[in-house]
Design an enzyme around this catalytic site. Structure first.
Site, PDB file in Angstrom:
ATOM      1  N   HIS A   1       0.922  -1.267   0.110  1.00 44.68           N
ATOM      2  CA  HIS A   1       0.036   0.042   0.077  1.00 44.68           C
ATOM      3  C   HIS A   1       1.006   1.103  -0.054  1.00 44.68           C
ATOM      4  CE1 HIS A   1      -2.846  -2.767   2.360  1.00 44.68           C
ATOM      5  NE2 HIS A   1      -3.423  -2.666   1.233  1.00 44.68           N
TER       6      HIS A   1
ATOM      7  N   LYS B   1     -17.244  -7.289   8.269  1.00 42.09           N
ATOM      8  CA  LYS B   1     -15.842  -7.682   8.141  1.00 42.09           C
ATOM      9  C   LYS B   1     -15.142  -7.778   9.541  1.00 42.09           C
ATOM     10  CE  LYS B   1     -12.395  -7.164   4.583  1.00 42.09           C
ATOM     11  NZ  LYS B   1     -12.002  -6.717   3.473  1.00 42.09           N
TER      12      LYS B   1
ATOM     13  N   ARG C   1      -2.256  -6.735  -8.295  1.00 45.42           N
ATOM     14  CA  ARG C   1      -1.090  -7.497  -8.112  1.00 45.42           C
ATOM     15  C   ARG C   1      -1.107  -8.432  -9.075  1.00 45.42           C
ATOM     16  NH1 ARG C   1      -2.815  -8.813  -2.248  1.00 45.42           N
ATOM     17  NH2 ARG C   1      -4.722  -8.401  -3.272  1.00 45.42           N
TER      18      ARG C   1
ATOM     19  N   SER D   1      -2.373  -8.396   3.418  1.00 46.19           N
ATOM     20  CA  SER D   1      -2.638  -8.170   5.128  1.00 46.19           C
ATOM     21  C   SER D   1      -2.671  -9.332   5.789  1.00 46.19           C
ATOM     22  CB  SER D   1      -3.750  -7.083   5.298  1.00 46.19           C
ATOM     23  OG  SER D   1      -3.437  -5.681   4.662  1.00 46.19           O
TER      24      SER D   1
HETATM   25  N1  COA Z   1       0.079  -4.560  -2.007  1.00 45.01           N
HETATM   26  C1  COA Z   1      -0.026  -5.574  -1.171  1.00 45.01           C
HETATM   27  N2  COA Z   1      -1.167  -6.105  -0.940  1.00 45.01           N
HETATM   28  C2  COA Z   1      -2.386  -5.185  -1.193  1.00 45.01           C
HETATM   29  C3  COA Z   1      -2.049  -4.245  -2.334  1.00 45.01           C
HETATM   30  C4  COA Z   1      -0.837  -3.838  -2.574  1.00 45.01           C
HETATM   31  N3  COA Z   1      -0.400  -2.859  -3.490  1.00 45.01           N
HETATM   32  N4  COA Z   1      -3.462  -3.857  -2.560  1.00 45.01           N
HETATM   33  C5  COA Z   1      -4.206  -4.443  -1.825  1.00 45.01           C
HETATM   34  N5  COA Z   1      -3.466  -5.357  -0.898  1.00 45.01           N
HETATM   35  C6  COA Z   1      -4.097  -6.667  -0.259  1.00 45.01           C
HETATM   36  C7  COA Z   1      -4.795  -6.107   1.138  1.00 45.01           C
HETATM   37  O1  COA Z   1      -3.533  -6.064   2.024  1.00 45.01           O
HETATM   38  C8  COA Z   1      -5.685  -6.880   1.217  1.00 45.01           C
HETATM   39  O2  COA Z   1      -5.349  -8.134   1.978  1.00 45.01           O
HETATM   40  P1  COA Z   1      -6.294  -8.970   2.847  1.00 45.01           P
HETATM   41  O3  COA Z   1      -7.604  -9.515   2.051  1.00 45.01           O
HETATM   42  O4  COA Z   1      -5.507 -10.343   2.837  1.00 45.01           O
HETATM   43  O5  COA Z   1      -6.696  -8.517   3.804  1.00 45.01           O
HETATM   44  C9  COA Z   1      -6.339  -7.321  -0.010  1.00 45.01           C
HETATM   45  O6  COA Z   1      -5.255  -6.905  -0.995  1.00 45.01           O
HETATM   46  C10 COA Z   1      -7.554  -6.297  -0.433  1.00 45.01           C
HETATM   47  O7  COA Z   1      -7.360  -5.224   0.178  1.00 45.01           O
HETATM   48  P2  COA Z   1      -8.081  -3.913   0.092  1.00 45.01           P
HETATM   49  O8  COA Z   1      -7.417  -3.025  -1.209  1.00 45.01           O
HETATM   50  O9  COA Z   1      -7.872  -3.186   1.221  1.00 45.01           O
HETATM   51  O10 COA Z   1      -9.603  -4.321  -0.486  1.00 45.01           O
HETATM   52  P3  COA Z   1     -10.679  -4.595   0.288  1.00 45.01           P
HETATM   53  O11 COA Z   1     -11.128  -5.801  -0.361  1.00 45.01           O
HETATM   54  O12 COA Z   1     -10.162  -4.941   1.791  1.00 45.01           O
HETATM   55  O13 COA Z   1     -11.657  -3.092   0.353  1.00 45.01           O
HETATM   56  C11 COA Z   1     -12.948  -1.492  -0.440  1.00 45.01           C
HETATM   57  C12 COA Z   1     -12.171  -2.820  -0.873  1.00 45.01           C
HETATM   58  C13 COA Z   1     -13.093  -1.170   0.902  1.00 45.01           C
HETATM   59  C14 COA Z   1     -12.599  -0.566  -1.390  1.00 45.01           C
HETATM   60  C15 COA Z   1     -14.371  -2.043  -0.668  1.00 45.01           C
HETATM   61  O14 COA Z   1     -14.542  -3.301  -0.378  1.00 45.01           O
HETATM   62  C16 COA Z   1     -15.408  -0.874  -0.687  1.00 45.01           C
HETATM   63  O15 COA Z   1     -15.558  -0.169  -1.510  1.00 45.01           O
HETATM   64  N6  COA Z   1     -16.003  -1.248   0.376  1.00 45.01           N
HETATM   65  C17 COA Z   1     -17.221  -0.229   0.696  1.00 45.01           C
HETATM   66  C18 COA Z   1     -18.589  -0.665   0.387  1.00 45.01           C
HETATM   67  C19 COA Z   1     -19.047  -0.801  -1.180  1.00 45.01           C
HETATM   68  O16 COA Z   1     -18.814   0.280  -1.769  1.00 45.01           O
HETATM   69  N7  COA Z   1     -19.159  -1.937  -1.656  1.00 45.01           N
HETATM   70  C20 COA Z   1     -19.479  -2.025  -3.101  1.00 45.01           C
HETATM   71  C21 COA Z   1     -18.424  -1.903  -3.790  1.00 45.01           C
HETATM   72  S1  COA Z   1     -18.818  -2.035  -5.822  1.00 45.01           S
END
Ligand code: COA
Length: 163
Positions: free
Chosen positions: A17, A41, A90, A128
């Site tokens: 990140h 979550k 990724r 993560s």
């Molecule tokens: N390098 C390393 N790891 C990365 C990364 C990077 N550049 N980018 C993402 N990751 C990992 C994160 O650590 C995370 O790992 P985990 O699943 O093991 O915890 C995973 O990739 C996904 O992480 P993240 O980017 O935080 O996405 P998320 O799925 O947790 O959250 C939101 C995504 C919050 C943007 C999405 O759920 C959201 O928009 N929520 C709001 C509700 C909503 O609008 N829903 C409808 C969406 S259309």
């Protein structure tokens, strides 16, 4: 001013990140890091803890603003009046999920554009969850998270183990 929103769980923030935020801040004048609060979550770190770690990592960097948001990302985007969302890619398997997310968000808000950054090749395999698992069993995570995050993970697992 060119601004963008980088949303995510950041449970916790990793060097993957951090790399995306650093590169995005060469393009955007301000980046709002939207720390998602989703009651469905289960997080290891609370919302305030996740935000606090990110703030400490980017201390003194005026381009980075850390906030939390609940509900739909498209509503947060509308509320901020910042219609650019940053996401990291990724591996190929990220693509399906990210494409659905981007298309659904576009349908919810026609103004919204999602900008993708390719993750640094050295950090392609981290997430993560993987880092939490390695930390929990005492593995070395130094290369993958900022030092202060490593300390917080150690504290968290010691507390949990002591229970
Ligand atoms: N390098 C390393 N790891 C990365 C990364 C990077 N550049 N980018 C993402 N990751 C990992 C994160 O650590 C995370 O790992 P985990 O699943 O093991 O915890 C995973 O990739 C996904 O992480 P993240 O980017 O935080 O996405 P998320 O799925 O947790 O959250 C939101 C995504 C919050 C943007 C999405 O759920 C959201 O928009 N929520 C709001 C509700 C909503 O609008 N829903 C409808 C969406 S259309």
């Amino acid at each position: 001013m060119k601004a963008a929103i980088y949303p995510g769980s950041f449970d916790p923030i990793t060097n993957g990140h951090v790399d995306i935020i650093r590169r995005a801040s060469r393009i955007f004048d301000r980046i709002y890091i939207g720390v998602a609060q989703n009651p469905m979550k289960k997080y290891l770190f609370s919302g305030p803890e996740r935000q606090d770690m990110i703030r400490r990592v980017f201390k003194g960097n005026k381009k980075i603003v850390v906030e939390s948001f609940g509900g739909l990302l498209s509503d947060y985007v509308e509320y901020k009046k910042v219609p650019v969302v940053i996401r990291g890619l990724r591996v190929v398997t990220d693509f399906d999920y990210e494409l659905s997310l981007a298309l659904m968000n576009k349908n919810l808000n026609k103004e919204l554009e999602t900008v993708f950054f390719m993750t640094d090749e050295k950090l392609l395999f981290i997430s993560s969850s993987l880092i939490k698992e390695v930390a929990k069993f005492g593995g070395n995570i130094r290369e993958y998270v900022p030092a202060l995050v490593g300390k917080e993970l150690n504290k968290k697992f010691k507390l949990t183990n002591n229970k």
